[in-house]
Design a protein around this motif. Structure first.
Motif, PDB file in Angstrom:
ATOM      1  N   PHE A   1       0.714  -1.278   0.060  1.00 51.57           N
ATOM      2  CA  PHE A   1       0.079  -0.052   0.066  1.00 51.57           C
ATOM      3  C   PHE A   1       0.964   1.223   0.088  1.00 51.57           C
ATOM      4  CE2 PHE A   1      -3.545   2.563   1.105  1.00 51.57           C
ATOM      5  CZ  PHE A   1      -4.632   1.951   0.513  1.00 51.57           C
ATOM      6  N   ALA A   2       1.943   1.204   0.572  1.00 46.13           N
ATOM      7  CA  ALA A   2       2.973   2.494   0.889  1.00 46.13           C
ATOM      8  C   ALA A   2       3.629   2.582  -0.797  1.00 46.13           C
ATOM      9  CB  ALA A   2       3.914   2.169   1.808  1.00 46.13           C
ATOM     10  N   VAL A   3       3.867   1.543  -1.344  1.00 42.01           N
ATOM     11  CA  VAL A   3       4.396   1.756  -2.691  1.00 42.01           C
ATOM     12  C   VAL A   3       3.410   2.366  -3.643  1.00 42.01           C
ATOM     13  CG1 VAL A   3       5.217   0.369  -4.543  1.00 42.01           C
ATOM     14  CG2 VAL A   3       6.258  -0.191  -2.268  1.00 42.01           C
ATOM     15  N   PHE A   4       2.102   1.681  -3.415  1.00 39.16           N
ATOM     16  CA  PHE A   4       0.995   2.450  -4.403  1.00 39.16           C
ATOM     17  C   PHE A   4       0.814   3.959  -3.943  1.00 39.16           C
ATOM     18  CE2 PHE A   4      -3.540   3.358  -4.266  1.00 39.16           C
ATOM     19  CZ  PHE A   4      -3.689   3.244  -5.794  1.00 39.16           C
ATOM     20  N   ILE A   5       1.005   4.269  -2.784  1.00 42.26           N
ATOM     21  CA  ILE A   5       0.828   5.648  -2.564  1.00 42.26           C
ATOM     22  C   ILE A   5       2.002   6.442  -3.141  1.00 42.26           C
ATOM     23  CG2 ILE A   5       0.511   7.284  -0.677  1.00 42.26           C
ATOM     24  CD1 ILE A   5      -0.962   5.440   0.872  1.00 42.26           C
ATOM     25  N   LEU A   6       3.455   5.882  -2.664  1.00 44.19           N
ATOM     26  CA  LEU A   6       4.466   6.352  -3.284  1.00 44.19           C
ATOM     27  C   LEU A   6       4.449   6.938  -4.718  1.00 44.19           C
ATOM     28  CD1 LEU A   6       7.459   6.997  -2.888  1.00 44.19           C
ATOM     29  CD2 LEU A   6       7.980   4.876  -3.665  1.00 44.19           C
ATOM     30  N   ALA A   7       3.875   5.889  -5.617  1.00 45.27           N
ATOM     31  CA  ALA A   7       3.671   6.191  -6.924  1.00 45.27           C
ATOM     32  C   ALA A   7       3.017   7.314  -7.366  1.00 45.27           C
ATOM     33  CB  ALA A   7       3.227   4.897  -7.622  1.00 45.27           C
ATOM     34  N   ILE A   8       1.849   7.658  -6.448  1.00 43.86           N
ATOM     35  CA  ILE A   8       1.118   8.825  -6.556  1.00 43.86           C
ATOM     36  C   ILE A   8       1.600   9.970  -6.103  1.00 43.86           C
ATOM     37  CG2 ILE A   8      -1.066   9.576  -6.184  1.00 43.86           C
ATOM     38  CD1 ILE A   8      -2.067   6.788  -5.756  1.00 43.86           C
ATOM     39  N   VAL A   9       2.162  10.117  -4.895  1.00 48.30           N
ATOM     40  CA  VAL A   9       2.708  11.275  -4.318  1.00 48.30           C
ATOM     41  C   VAL A   9       4.272  11.638  -4.771  1.00 48.30           C
ATOM     42  CG1 VAL A   9       1.380  10.992  -2.483  1.00 48.30           C
ATOM     43  CG2 VAL A   9       3.649  10.285  -2.190  1.00 48.30           C
ATOM     44  N   TRP A  10       4.861  10.811  -5.212  1.00 47.86           N
ATOM     45  CA  TRP A  10       6.544  11.230  -5.616  1.00 47.86           C
ATOM     46  C   TRP A  10       6.610  12.050  -6.486  1.00 47.86           C
ATOM     47  CZ3 TRP A  10      11.092  11.284  -4.307  1.00 47.86           C
ATOM     48  CH2 TRP A  10      12.082  11.450  -5.530  1.00 47.86           C
ATOM     49  N   PRO A  11       5.897  12.320  -7.679  1.00 51.88           N
ATOM     50  CA  PRO A  11       5.961  13.822  -8.385  1.00 51.88           C
ATOM     51  C   PRO A  11       5.934  14.849  -7.587  1.00 51.88           C
ATOM     52  CG  PRO A  11       4.602  12.039  -9.690  1.00 51.88           C
ATOM     53  CD  PRO A  11       4.818  11.641  -8.163  1.00 51.88           C
TER      54      PRO A  11
END
Length: 360
Positions: free
Chosen positions: A50-60
């Protein structure tokens, strides 16, 4: 005496067939072992995924902020904004369930009357299951069900803390991870970075589309409930908004629950049927006609694959697995589409052509 004399070597076709059988058996065994590990170690794998999924969204967002301010401040702002979004979403869910539970608690007599009417109807038609139903279902049981759901939502707070910690660590090490991947050989390093960027872009597109459709679903359900007199209308609208993030299961629950409450609030069965048909029509039109148009071919997934992903990951990790099941399926399709040997699998899951499945 004639006969076959073994030479110690098998013909090439036989050897290739046996090799394929061995590979297939190893793949099945690996899948079973991996599934078992994911199930029993879900308390670790689920928050990391779940953290990786959120990471993909907020990293930009953090990447842009780092160009204008120190990395520590950019990290703090990114985590703060993420936490605010999560808290707002959780507050909407809790408020909707609380509004529905409070209304139900204040109108328990309506459900008890409906229960008595239903059991009498069963007995009049020779269906002697009222005693069994009475032991397992009544208005108080329905209220307790809502209370259990609220308790489960509170338990998700611990899960959210773990996700937040993993997300913070991932954001802190994102630059180092990219450099390590880029330092791999020329065949794997750039390909992995490109695949990760493609999957992350699809995750962001998926969440944008899902949020737009969830808002539209919530507004339509609220307006329909207000028009037909199903209380609490705002609670049903917000609940439909939140549940729409879970494909298949969410819209189904957002249709059944208001229909049950409509049976206790409306006077005629024609009005109840109208409510069921109206809610089903809203979910059907948004999910089957509007969503494919908004999502586009890049996010096209076979309906069977969507149902499998939601139930499979929901079985492994509960409600969090059902939420993240489709994004995991998107990543599997994207990875399989990049390699000729597995491109057929991506085509089957996406329900589109090979070029579309690969996002090209």
């Amino acid at each position: 005496m004639g006969g076959f004399i073994p030479t110690g070597k098998e013909p090439a076709p036989i050897a290739m067939a046996r090799d394929r059988q061995i590979r297939a058996m190893l793949a099945v065994c690996t899948a079973i072992l991996a599934t078992t590990a994911l199930y029993f170690a879900g308390s670790v794998f689920a928050p990391i995924t779940f953290a990786v999924f959120i990471l993909a969204i907020v990293w930009p967002l953090q990447k842009v902020l780092q160009q204008w301010m120190p990395k520590g401040i950019a990290l703090f702002i990114t985590l703060a904004l993420t936490a605010i979004v999560v808290v707002v979403f959780a507050s909407i869910v809790v408020w909707a369930l609380s509004a529905i539970a409070v209304w139900m608690q204040n109108n328990l007599q309506r459900f008890q009357t409906l229960y008595v009417q239903m059991t009498d109807w069963f007995e009049e038609h020779g269906i002697f299951v009222a005693g069994v139903i009475a032991e397992r279902f009544n208005a108080v049981w329905l209220l307790r069900m809502f209370q259990q759901v609220a308790i489960r939502l509170n338990q998700l707070a611990g899960f959210g803390v773990l996700v937040f910690i993993f997300l913070m660590l991932e954001l802190m090490e994102m630059d180092q991870i990219r450099r390590r991947i880029a330092s791999l050989d020329q065949a794997n390093g750039p390909a992995l970075i490109e695949a990760a960027a493609e999957i992350a872009a699809k995750f962001r597109r998926y969440m944008l589309v899902r949020t737009q459709l969830s808002v539209l679903t919530g507004l339509l359900v609220w307006a329909f409930a207000l028009l037909t007199g199903i209380e609490p209308a705002a609670g049903w609208g917000m609940l439909a908004f939140a549940l729409n993030y879970i494909p298949f299961i969410g819209p189904f629950v957002a249709t059944i629950l208001p229909a049950l409450f409509a049976m206790a609030q409306l006077d005629t069965w024609q009005a109840v049927v109208l409510v069921v048909v109206g809610l089903t029509l809203i979910q059907f039109l948004i999910g089957n006609y509007l969503e494919p148009v908004v999502a586009g071919a890049a996010l096209a997934i076979s309906p069977l694959a969507v149902v499998f992903a939601v139930f499979f990951w929901g079985f492994l990790w509960g409600i969090t697995g059902a939420f993240i099941g489709v994004p995991i399926m998107i990543s599997v399709i994207s990875l399989c589409a990049r390699y000729p040997s597995t491109r057929w699998f991506a085509t089957l899951l996406s329900g589109t052509g090979t070029e579309t499945a690969s996002g090209k």
